[in-house]
Every structure is written in structure tokens, then in C-alpha cells.
Design a protein around this motif. Structure first.
Motif, mmCIF file in Angstrom:
data_model
loop_
_atom_site.group_PDB
_atom_site.id
_atom_site.type_symbol
_atom_site.label_atom_id
_atom_site.label_comp_id
_atom_site.label_asym_id
_atom_site.label_seq_id
_atom_site.Cartn_x
_atom_site.Cartn_y
_atom_site.Cartn_z
ATOM 1 N N HIS A 1 -8.146 -2.212 12.099
ATOM 2 C CA HIS A 1 -7.794 -2.991 12.686
ATOM 3 C C HIS A 1 -8.547 -4.222 13.182
ATOM 4 O O HIS A 1 -9.108 -4.053 13.710
ATOM 5 N N CYS B 1 -4.082 -0.666 20.712
ATOM 6 C CA CYS B 1 -2.667 -2.018 19.917
ATOM 7 C C CYS B 1 -2.318 -2.200 21.077
ATOM 8 O O CYS B 1 -2.069 -2.039 22.519
ATOM 9 N N LYS C 1 0.141 2.230 16.335
ATOM 10 C CA LYS C 1 -0.916 1.962 15.247
ATOM 11 C C LYS C 1 -2.328 3.092 15.570
ATOM 12 O O LYS C 1 -2.509 3.912 16.549
ATOM 13 N N ALA D 1 -5.824 -8.045 17.092
ATOM 14 C CA ALA D 1 -4.096 -6.866 17.447
ATOM 15 C C ALA D 1 -5.113 -5.728 18.336
ATOM 16 O O ALA D 1 -4.135 -4.709 18.319
ATOM 17 N N MET D 2 -5.189 -5.599 19.254
ATOM 18 C CA MET D 2 -6.322 -4.959 19.624
ATOM 19 C C MET D 2 -6.485 -4.840 21.386
ATOM 20 O O MET D 2 -6.561 -5.956 20.814
#
Length: 459
Positions: A164, A399, A286, A168-169
Motif C-alpha cells: 500500500h 491505513c 485494509k 494511504a497509511m
């Protein structure tokens, strides 16, 4: 059938809970496990060639006396102790872990790129250039390490392992998981030419003499084998009636329920009457998957390294473990305590952000071992074992939406009289190690029997 305590999942959390219940004299419990073996992600397997493999690169270290005591009881003297040797492959060389403390090993132009970025990051921090908290993990990386270390290692490696993007984290999971950097310490290491390798809770670790990590959980499960149903999945949970319908059609009535499987699947697929808010929150969680390859090769030239990280694109895997170094009995032909074969265990992540070519992955993995100098081209012909396991749930991603989703899900489950704990049951990577997971089960049992609060996993 009716039980006082029902536990879904015989991984570290579920087995830890069951064992603590038994220790406290509470024997009216049942553990359901959908697989035909205990251990979950901490299971181990022996292939047709006689090699033993874990489901990824586990090492045994601890933050808790209760976990230490349990391991001593289960393994006794059948345990090996290791000093960690972990490395990063980058720019045609190997750099000791943690990378940011040992950049002196890089070519001079890359060393300067890293130092220049560190100094700039330090100046920005001192000047208060960034008064607000980082918006995401990528911003945190840039602010802490500067653009050099970010470009060379932190950004590509973290994408390779998490599958990922760092944007987005969240950065709030980090704690002891990522070594931050002291620019003065880095410069001192460069000037004095010293390696700085002691950081982290796993700088020493233990490993079972035989049977891999899974041996711990096979032995633990034998303590209450009569209350463990292997190969029995949970199909449906009705919290109003306090019943579980199993895949074989049995209905089990419970007083207290612990679920340890993936939280998103539990809410979306198994929980009767889950509210739209719960289902929406579960959809925001996620995860990544991983393909683990166990590849055996004849001959074992000396190599003291335990595991290695690979941020670059010349191989598909993000980590390789010299599994023959963990125990010679992980190979089929140890000579006393010296293995005569190499056991490379590799891990390659996948997700919608990072799809994997499953059909060609083993070939690409062997090519990657050659490209990164772990194998000589002539050694490829000596391959004598090939084992593969695909794990759809490997890492719970911290996330940006995670904490808000958990803030909906966990209190709602509490209201239904259900606790969801463990690596994927709790969905908090920062307390998702083996010792954390066992302790979550222990504390769940102590909460219900002794009235003690949970401290490892908190809502």
C-alpha cells in the motif's frame, strides 16, 4: 451443545486464551479452528523433501513475563538462542539493519545524499517548519529521515512490504516498529567506521530446535485437545441468541465469545444482524497478502545472516530468511548442528495496489536470489525443495481510516457481548506480534474470570 467460553480461531490469541482459562480452572470452553492444524499464521509445515517452513519470517522475542514462562514450559531446553544479524540489500551491497544508522556502507554519493537530507530535516524540525502533525506515513518519513533515506530505502521498502502507498497509511502505529534517526549518531558512525546494529526488541531472539515456530502451538494445543475442533469453521454468529452455527451444522450456545479471525470478514460474512455502520466500517479496513516460498538448495556455505530486506526492484520479495540458520533441523540433512543444505524462505506481498504474478512468481524468486547474490548462478541446479503458501491476510494495514473504523466496530461488538482480538481480530499491527497476540488471549481470559482489565489491546 452449550459452553461457557467459545473461542473462534486456534492461532496464538485463541490458544493463549484457552490455556489461561484452563490455568484458572475454567474448563468449560471450546475452540473452533477452520484449518486442520493449530497455530494460524504462526503454524509451520514440513515439505516432501524434509524441510520445515514457517508462514513467514517469525522470530520469538517477548515483552511479557507470562509469555516467557509459557515458552519455557512448552519448549524447555529444546530452544536455540540467536543474536540477530539482519541486513538491507541496496546499491549493490548489504547494509546492516537498521539502515538509517549504517549508511556509511553505501557508496559515497549516496552517503552524502542521506546525510544532506538528514541535516535538512533536522533544520526544518528546529525551525518549526512543520507545525502540524504529519498527514500520513509518507509525510512522517520525509520529515524524520529527509529525502535521501526516503528515496533509497524507506519509501520503496515500505511499499514492497505493505503493498500500500505510504500516503494511504497513518504514522501513529510506529512506536518501536521503526527506528527513528539521530543525525549525530549517524555522522559518528560514518567518521569512526562503526556499525550500529543493536536497535530493536528482537536484537536477540529464540527459536524452537525442531518443528519451526508452529511447534510452540502444536504443543500448546495438545494441552486441551479434547476441547479443540480442527477443521471446523464458524459459519454464522447470532449474538441475540448467543449461538454459533458451524460449517458442519452444529449449533453451539455460548456465554462469552472471543473471535480471532479477520475482523472485516467476521462482521461482513458471519455476524448476524451487523448494522450498516458496522459493515461500512469493516469495509474501510485494509490488508495485504503474502506469498511465502520455501526453496531448498544443496550445499550450505557459511553465512551468519538471519534475514535480509530488499527495497529494490531486482527481486519480487521484500524479505529473505536464512531459515537453515534458525535451526539445523529445519533442513533434512543436518550434520550434528550444522546444516548441509540452504533453506531460503522468501516473502512477496500483494494487494490491489501491488498485484503479483502468481504463476511466474517462483521462477522470479529464484532469479531474484541470483540477482541479489544470495545464490550463485551455478547453485540454481542444486535446488532440491520447493514449497509455496499463499496467505491472503498477512498484514493488517494501519491505513488512515483504521482507527475511525475500529472506533465503530469494537464498541459495537462489545455491546453484543463479543470481543475480537489478535493480529487480525484486533487489526492493530503495533500489538500484532506473537507475544502481543498470546497476551491478548490471556488478558481476555483474565478479564472474564478475574475481572482484570485488558492492557495490551485497548479500545
Amino acid at each position: 451443545m452449550r459452553v461457557k467460553y467459545l473461542i473462534i480461531g486456534a492461532g496464538p490469541t485463541g490458544l493463549g486464551a484457552a490455556n489461561r482459562l484452563a490455568e484458572l480452572g475454567e474448563n468449560d470452553f471450546l475452540v473452533l479452528e477452520r484449518h486442520p492444524y493449530p497455530g494460524g499464521l504462526a503454524a509451520s509445515f514440513t515439505d516432501a523433501a524434509g524441510y520445515t517452513w514457517d508462514v513467514g519470517g517469525h522470530v520469538v522475542f517477548s515483552h511479557y513475563k507470562a509469555f516467557d514462562k509459557l515458552l519455557d514450559e512448552l519448549l524447555g531446553d529444546e530452544v536455540l538462542r540467536h543474536q540477530r544479524e539482519s541486513w538491507i540489500r541496496l546499491a549493490g551491497t548489504f547494509v546492516p539493519y537498521p539502515f538509517q544508522n549504517n549508511i556509511r556502507r553505501l557508496p559515497p554519493d549516496l552517503v552524502w545524499e542521506c546525510v544532506e537530507g538528514l541535516l535538512a530535516a533536522g533544520r526544518d524540525a528546529a525551525a518549526g517548519v512543520h507545525p502540524d502533525a504529519p498527514a500520513n506515513f509518507r509525510e512522517w518519513i520525509d520529515r524524520v529521515f529527509g529525502p535521501g533515506i526516503a528515496r533509497l530505502f524507506m519509501v520503496p521498502y515500505n511499499f514492497k512490504v505493505w503493498a500500500h502507498p505510504a500516503t494511504a497509511m497513518s504514522h501513529r502505529w510506529i512506536g518501536e516498529r521503526v527506528s527513528v534517526v539521530d543525525a549525530g549518531r549517524v555522522v559518528k558512525n560514518i567518521i569512526y567506521g562503526t556499525d550500529d546494529v543493536a536497535w530493536g526488541p528482537n536484537n536477540t531472539f529464540s527459536f524452537p530446535l525442531r518443528g519451526g515456530t508452529g511447534e510452540i502451538f502444536r504443543r500448546l494445543a495438545r494441552r486441551f485437545a479434547d476441547r479443540l475442533r480442527l477443521g471446523e469453521a464458524c459459519r454464522r454468529v447470532d449474538p441475540a441468541e448467543k449461538t454459533v452455527l458451524t460449517a458442519s451444522g452444529d449449533v453451539i450456545v455460548y456465554d462469552h465469545l472471543l473471535t480471532t479471525g479477520p475482523l472485516d470478514r467476521f462482521v461482513a460474512d458471519q455476524l448476524e444482524g451487523a448494522s450498516p455502520a458496522m459493515i461500512e466500517a469493516a469495509g474501510r479496513l485494509k490488508h495485504s497478502g503474502s506469498v511465502i516460498h520455501g526453496l531448498g538448495f544443496a550445499g550450505a556455505p557459511p553465512d551468519p545472516r538471519c534475514w535480509m530486506y530488499f527495497p529494490e526492484a531486482d527481486c519480487p520479495f521484500y524479505r529473505v530468511t536464512n531459515f537453515h540458520n534458525y535451526s539445523p533441523l529445519n533442513t533434512p540433512d543436518p550434520d550434528g548442528m550444522i546444516p548441509r543444505s540452504r533453506a531460503f524462505m522468501t516473502e512477496t506481498s500483494f494487494s490491489a495496489h501491488k498485484p503479483a504474478d502468481f504463476a511466474g512468481l517462483e521462477r522470479a524468486t529464484v532469479d531474484g536470489l541470483v540477482a541479489t547474490t544470495l545464490l550463485a548462478p551455478a547453485d540454481v541446479a542444486g535446488q532440491n525443495a520447493s514449497w509455496e503458501m499463499r496467505v491472503d491476510y498477512a498484514y493488517p494495514i494501519p491505513c488512515l481510516e483504521r482507527d475511525a473504523a475500529l472506533a465503530v466496530l469494537q464498541p459495537a461488538l462489545e455491546c453484543l457481548g463479543i470481543q475480537s482480538r489478535g493480529r487480525f481480530g484486533g487489526w492493530k499491527y503495533e500489538v500484532g506480534n506473537m507475544d502481543h497476540s498470546i497476551m491478548q488471549g490471556i488478558e481476555w481470559a483474565q478479564r472474564h474470570v478475574l475481572g482484570q482489565p485488558e492492557t495490551v489491546y485497548t479500545l
